[in-house]
Design a protein around this motif. Structure first.
Motif, PDB file in Angstrom:
ATOM      1  N   ALA A  26       0.823  -1.213   0.000  1.00 44.06           N
ATOM      2  CA  ALA A  26       0.000   0.000   0.000  1.00 44.06           C
ATOM      3  C   ALA A  26       0.856   1.262   0.000  1.00 44.06           C
ATOM      4  N   TYR A  27       2.075   1.174   0.549  1.00 45.96           N
ATOM      5  CA  TYR A  27       2.949   2.342   0.644  1.00 45.96           C
ATOM      6  C   TYR A  27       4.357   1.956   0.194  1.00 45.96           C
ATOM      7  N   ARG A  28       5.072   2.941  -0.317  1.00 44.40           N
ATOM      8  CA  ARG A  28       6.495   2.762  -0.581  1.00 44.40           C
ATOM      9  C   ARG A  28       7.241   3.012   0.726  1.00 44.40           C
ATOM     10  N   VAL A  29       8.024   2.042   1.163  1.00 43.71           N
ATOM     11  CA  VAL A  29       8.690   2.105   2.460  1.00 43.71           C
ATOM     12  C   VAL A  29      10.193   2.028   2.261  1.00 43.71           C
ATOM     13  N   CYS A  30      10.912   2.921   2.932  1.00 40.20           N
ATOM     14  CA  CYS A  30      12.372   2.914   2.894  1.00 40.20           C
ATOM     15  C   CYS A  30      12.883   2.803   4.327  1.00 40.20           C
ATOM     16  N   LEU A  31      13.755   1.821   4.584  1.00 36.29           N
ATOM     17  CA  LEU A  31      14.371   1.658   5.904  1.00 36.29           C
ATOM     18  C   LEU A  31      15.735   2.331   5.897  1.00 36.29           C
ATOM     19  N   ALA A  32      16.007   3.122   6.917  1.00 34.39           N
ATOM     20  CA  ALA A  32      17.292   3.812   7.004  1.00 34.39           C
ATOM     21  C   ALA A  32      17.672   3.964   8.468  1.00 34.39           C
ATOM     22  N   ALA A  33      18.993   4.021   8.727  1.00 30.67           N
ATOM     23  CA  ALA A  33      19.467   4.197  10.092  1.00 30.67           C
ATOM     24  C   ALA A  33      19.229   5.622  10.580  1.00 30.67           C
ATOM     25  N   GLN A  34      19.212   6.585   9.661  1.00 35.68           N
ATOM     26  CA  GLN A  34      18.880   7.965  10.019  1.00 35.68           C
ATOM     27  C   GLN A  34      18.332   8.674   8.793  1.00 35.68           C
ATOM     28  N   TRP A  35      17.476   9.669   9.054  1.00 28.54           N
ATOM     29  CA  TRP A  35      16.889  10.385   7.929  1.00 28.54           C
ATOM     30  C   TRP A  35      17.839  11.475   7.465  1.00 28.54           C
ATOM     31  N   GLN A  36      17.956  11.567   6.134  1.00 30.37           N
ATOM     32  CA  GLN A  36      18.763  12.615   5.519  1.00 30.37           C
ATOM     33  C   GLN A  36      17.984  13.237   4.382  1.00 30.37           C
ATOM     34  N   ALA A  37      18.206  14.491   4.130  1.00 33.57           N
ATOM     35  CA  ALA A  37      17.553  15.161   3.014  1.00 33.57           C
ATOM     36  C   ALA A  37      17.823  14.389   1.731  1.00 33.57           C
ATOM     37  N   GLY A  38      16.791  14.210   0.957  1.00 36.12           N
ATOM     38  CA  GLY A  38      16.879  13.410  -0.252  1.00 36.12           C
ATOM     39  C   GLY A  38      16.105  12.115  -0.127  1.00 36.12           C
ATOM     40  N   ASP A  39      15.970  11.632   1.115  1.00 39.27           N
ATOM     41  CA  ASP A  39      15.121  10.465   1.369  1.00 39.27           C
ATOM     42  C   ASP A  39      13.699  10.967   1.601  1.00 39.27           C
ATOM     43  N   GLU A  40      13.077  11.466   0.553  1.00 38.21           N
ATOM     44  CA  GLU A  40      11.794  12.143   0.718  1.00 38.21           C
ATOM     45  C   GLU A  40      10.650  11.144   0.847  1.00 38.21           C
ATOM     46  N   GLY A  41       9.674  11.536   1.588  1.00 37.77           N
ATOM     47  CA  GLY A  41       8.481  10.741   1.768  1.00 37.77           C
ATOM     48  C   GLY A  41       7.395  11.617   2.351  1.00 37.77           C
ATOM     49  N   SER A  42       6.208  11.080   2.442  1.00 36.51           N
ATOM     50  CA  SER A  42       5.098  11.866   2.971  1.00 36.51           C
ATOM     51  C   SER A  42       4.984  11.758   4.474  1.00 36.51           C
ATOM     52  N   LEU A  43       5.687  10.791   5.073  1.00 36.59           N
ATOM     53  CA  LEU A  43       5.573  10.586   6.510  1.00 36.59           C
ATOM     54  C   LEU A  43       6.834   9.896   7.016  1.00 36.59           C
ATOM     55  N   LEU A  44       7.271  10.272   8.220  1.00 36.84           N
ATOM     56  CA  LEU A  44       8.429   9.663   8.867  1.00 36.84           C
ATOM     57  C   LEU A  44       7.955   8.851  10.064  1.00 36.84           C
ATOM     58  N   ILE A  45       8.435   7.617  10.161  1.00 39.34           N
ATOM     59  CA  ILE A  45       8.232   6.806  11.364  1.00 39.34           C
ATOM     60  C   ILE A  45       9.609   6.570  11.963  1.00 39.34           C
ATOM     61  N   ALA A  46       9.807   7.053  13.173  1.00 39.51           N
ATOM     62  CA  ALA A  46      11.105   6.958  13.841  1.00 39.51           C
ATOM     63  C   ALA A  46      10.983   6.090  15.086  1.00 39.51           C
ATOM     64  N   LEU A  47      11.930   5.194  15.268  1.00 41.32           N
ATOM     65  CA  LEU A  47      11.956   4.330  16.434  1.00 41.32           C
ATOM     66  C   LEU A  47      12.973   4.848  17.437  1.00 41.32           C
ATOM     67  N   HIS A  48      12.544   5.017  18.679  1.00 44.70           N
ATOM     68  CA  HIS A  48      13.378   5.374  19.830  1.00 44.70           C
ATOM     69  C   HIS A  48      13.607   6.888  19.902  1.00 44.70           C
ATOM     70  N   ALA A  49      13.129   7.463  20.990  1.00 47.28           N
ATOM     71  CA  ALA A  49      13.121   8.922  21.139  1.00 47.28           C
ATOM     72  C   ALA A  49      14.518   9.523  21.152  1.00 47.28           C
ATOM     73  N   ARG A  50      15.433   8.952  21.904  1.00 47.20           N
ATOM     74  CA  ARG A  50      16.770   9.537  22.009  1.00 47.20           C
ATOM     75  C   ARG A  50      17.598   9.239  20.773  1.00 47.20           C
ATOM     76  N   ARG A  51      17.598   7.992  20.329  1.00 46.38           N
ATOM     77  CA  ARG A  51      18.464   7.623  19.212  1.00 46.38           C
ATOM     78  C   ARG A  51      18.005   8.211  17.888  1.00 46.38           C
ATOM     79  N   SER A  52      16.729   8.542  17.775  1.00 43.21           N
ATOM     80  CA  SER A  52      16.211   9.131  16.540  1.00 43.21           C
ATOM     81  C   SER A  52      16.038  10.636  16.640  1.00 43.21           C
ATOM     82  N   ALA A  53      16.552  11.232  17.700  1.00 42.65           N
ATOM     83  CA  ALA A  53      16.323  12.664  17.925  1.00 42.65           C
ATOM     84  C   ALA A  53      16.840  13.524  16.775  1.00 42.65           C
ATOM     85  N   ALA A  54      18.047  13.244  16.296  1.00 42.51           N
ATOM     86  CA  ALA A  54      18.619  14.060  15.219  1.00 42.51           C
ATOM     87  C   ALA A  54      17.802  13.937  13.948  1.00 42.51           C
TER      88      ALA A  54
END
Length: 312
Positions: A26-54
């Motif tokens: 139903a959706y195009r999903v990209c797994l990444a260790a951290q989000w960087q500009a260029g990995d565009e999408g309509s929504l971000l799902i981040a796991l872990h509050a401290r480790r995904s803070a940046a």
């Protein structure tokens, strides 16, 4: 977005990989260790509050109007958000917070609970394997690190040293070398105890199916997948009395002990062997909850969440 990828083989990676599978096609999903500009999408799902803070900060700066979901996975919910400024900032930046057990919202400030959703993790259902009557086998599954509190299980094993009819196994990689040395020493000293090290997931599930009871002694847990695997395998559980466990097992579940109380755990394991009614009673308490952890239930919860955020 998960701060741990496949090589870590930990809970965050397993959650991210499973959610990607449940959301496709139903959706195009990209797994990444951290989000960087260029990995565009309509929504971000981040796991872990401290480790995904940046990553959350970067996403919000680049896309102030696009939604972000923060999944609170355990150590962040029950430790980091109380004192870590970056974890606290993540809570504010996210449009929705996800917790992985039914009591998870209680770990958050009251003002944030309105944007919190419970998504219970899932796994395939398995039938229990045949159990010998010659002895009881209690199994703990969890990598050797402090949060999982393996020492409580090991102290219980020492208390049961005079019970040759009780066998205790531990599956888990020694993330802490000191704990690995302790596990190896215990296995050498106590014939009834085996440390099996890290096993492949399929082998671990077979051990869960074959065990008379699963032990989960963790001090801190967002929603342990191994507990769900036990429930979905018809294997009763003995667990520490923490919200992360009770939020899966049910608040009235009887097979619990105070965190760190090895005497109480040893007593429960001995009762599981000596009281013919105990394990059937625990199994009956868990049976109605098994459907909560079916893949279709987790898929539906995820799709509801995304629809809520992307159609608002």
């Amino acid at each position: 977005m998960t701060p741990a990828l496949a090589q870590a083989n930990n809970g965050n990676w397993q959650t991210a990989q499973r959610w990607a599978r449940l959301l496709r096609p139903a959706y195009r999903v990209c797994l990444a260790a951290q989000w960087q500009a260029g990995d565009e999408g309509s929504l971000l799902i981040a796991l872990h509050a401290r480790r995904s803070a940046a990553s959350l900060e970067a996403w919000r700066a680049a896309h102030p109007a696009r939604p972000a979901v923060l999944v609170l996975t355990g150590t962040d919910l029950y430790r980091d958000i109380a004192s870590d400024a970056s974890a606290q900032r993540s809570l504010e930046l996210a449009d929705a917070l996800v917790v992985l057990n039914e009591l998870g919202p209680l770990g958050l400030p009251e003002a944030l609970r309105a944007k919190t959703r419970v998504v219970l993790q899932s796994c395939a259902e398995r039938a229990p394997l045949a159990h010998t009557r010659r002895h009881l086998r209690a199994l703990m599954v969890g990598h050797l690190r402090d949060e999982k509190d393996p020492r409580t299980f090991w102290r219980a094993a020492r208390r049961l040293a005079q019970r040759p009819d009780i066998r205790l196994d531990h599956i888990g990689t020694a993330l802490d070398p000191a704990l690995g040395a302790e596990a190896a020493a215990l296995a050498a000293a106590r014939p009834q105890f085996r440390w099996l090290g890290g096993l492949a997931h399929a082998a671990t599930r077979r051990h869960i199916q074959a065990a008379h009871v699963l032990v989960h002694a963790s001090r801190m847990e967002g929603g342990a997948h191994v507990v769900i695997e036990a429930i979905r395998s018809g294997t009763p559980v003995l667990a520490s009395r923490i919200d992360g466990n009770l939020g899966l097992l049910g608040q009235a579940y009887e097979g619990v002990f105070d965190p760190g109380d090895d005497a109480a755990l040893a007593t429960l394991i001995a009762r599981a062997r000596d009281d013919a009614d105990m394990l059937p009673r625990l199994t009956a308490q868990l049976a109605p909850r098994a459907a909560l952890f079916a893949p279709e239930a987790e898929r539906a919860a995820l799709h509801r969440l995304i629809a809520e955020l992307t159609t608002a």
